[in-house]
Design an enzyme around this catalytic site. Structure first.
Site, short mmCIF file in Angstrom:
data_model
loop_
_atom_site.label_atom_id
_atom_site.label_comp_id
_atom_site.label_asym_id
_atom_site.label_seq_id
_atom_site.Cartn_x
_atom_site.Cartn_y
_atom_site.Cartn_z
CB SER A 156 12.02 -78.82 7.64
OG SER A 156 13.25 -78.38 7.64
CE1 TYR A 169 14.08 -83.63 9.51
CE2 TYR A 169 14.84 -81.83 8.28
CZ TYR A 169 13.86 -82.26 9.23
OH TYR A 169 13.55 -81.50 9.91
C1 BGC Z 1 15.96 -79.72 11.34
C2 BGC Z 1 17.20 -79.15 12.49
C3 BGC Z 1 18.07 -77.80 11.72
C4 BGC Z 1 16.97 -76.72 11.01
C5 BGC Z 1 17.53 -75.81 10.31
C6 BGC Z 1 15.35 -78.56 10.86
O1 BGC Z 1 14.28 -79.10 9.98
O2 BGC Z 1 15.48 -80.70 11.74
O3 BGC Z 1 18.04 -80.18 12.62
O4 BGC Z 1 18.63 -77.22 12.85
O5 BGC Z 1 16.06 -77.37 10.19
O6 BGC Z 1 18.70 -76.27 9.26
#
Ligand code: BGC
Length: 269
Positions: A156, A169
């Site tokens: 991410s 996360y």
């Molecule tokens: C998340 C999303 C988010 C994106 C940008 C991703 O890793 O799961 O919820 O919109 O990052 O912030």
């Protein structure tokens, strides 16, 4: 050009975790279109997994649906064994399965922490360990690829952009970034390429709450220089390329596929 590459994963076998929806579903379908036999892993969405399988088969590919919780060692081991029993080989692992359980730090429960770390961090470890054991035993299958195996992490932008309200996360993704690099260094000498894709804002169920209102969508767009929210196939095309020999000299790389989101020096929740 596309025609020449259309079946660039022919006769390869791929496991894609979390392939019943969103980015994982997009990747599984793309790999299938490129000729790979695809294991469609999922956790709870039976219908979604079946839809992924149907789309792969409609494109002429082979797919096998396997339900497994990637955070559970026995389930992961059983999944890899079934994949091997069914297709005979393994060439590609896409560590895609991921969840969010958002809360302000002061409200975050240990369960929210453990669930996210389990799926997003322990899961990729268990799957990469199982896959690399198979790759090492198998060696290079020259007829299909120059590499002995390919592992792709779906990380991410939050592996480098802190994200208030999402400490579980963001921490898991920071961990994924280092896991990828360490595994890439450890496995490259044996011909295994390990890389990661770090998606930005991609329209899927995980962030539906953020993009489904006009206000939310505008806020999201204000963080994306390229001016549009991504689609799962934006990630899937890069994953198919990374898995192929076109990317044969790419090892230990993180590719930000985010419409430029990481270009912003400051990012507020
Ligand atoms: C998340 C999303 C988010 C994106 C940008 C991703 O890793 O799961 O919820 O919109 O990052 O912030």
């Amino acid at each position: 050009m596309e025609a020449a590459n259309a079946k660039r994963l022919q006769n390869q076998v791929a496991i894609v975790t979390g392939a019943s929806s969103g980015i994982g579903q997009g990747i599984a379908i793309r790999l299938g279109q490129h000729g790979a036999n695809v294991v469609v892993n999922y956790h709870s969405d039976d219908e979604g997994a079946q839809a992924t399988k149907d789309q792969i088969e409609a494109a002429g590919g082979k797919a096998l649906v396997i339900k497994a919780d990637v955070s559970k060692e026995e389930e992961v081991e059983a999944m890899f064994q079934t994949a091997l029993d069914t297709f005979g080989t393994l060439d590609i692992l896409v560590n895609n399965a991921g969840i969010q359980k958002d809360a302000a730090l002061v409200d975050m429960t240990l369960d929210q922490w453990n669930k996210v770390i389990g799926t997003n961090l322990t899961g990729p470890f268990l799957c990469a360990r199982a896959a690399s054991k198979i790759f090492l035993k198998q060696g290079i299958r020259k007829e299909v690829s120059r590499a002995a195996g390919k592992i792709i992490f779906i990380s991410s932008v939050h592996d480098i952009i802190p994200w208030a309200g999402h400490v579980n996360y963001a921490t898991s993704k920071g961990g994924v970034a280092m896991m990828m690099k360490t595994m890439a260094q450890e496995l490259a000498p044996q011909g295994i390429r390990v890389n990661s894709i770090s998606p930005g804002a991609i329209k899927t169920d995980i962030n539906k709450e953020d993009w489904s209102s006009r206000e939310g969508e505008e806020k999201m767009l204000s963080q994306i220089p390229y001016g549009r929210i991504g689609e799962p196939d934006d990630i899937a095309r890069v994953a198919a390329w990374l898995a192929s020999d076109e990317a044969d000299y790419v090892a230990g790389a993180t590719i930000y596929v985010d419409g430029g989101m990481t270009l912003f020096p400051s990012f507020a929740e």
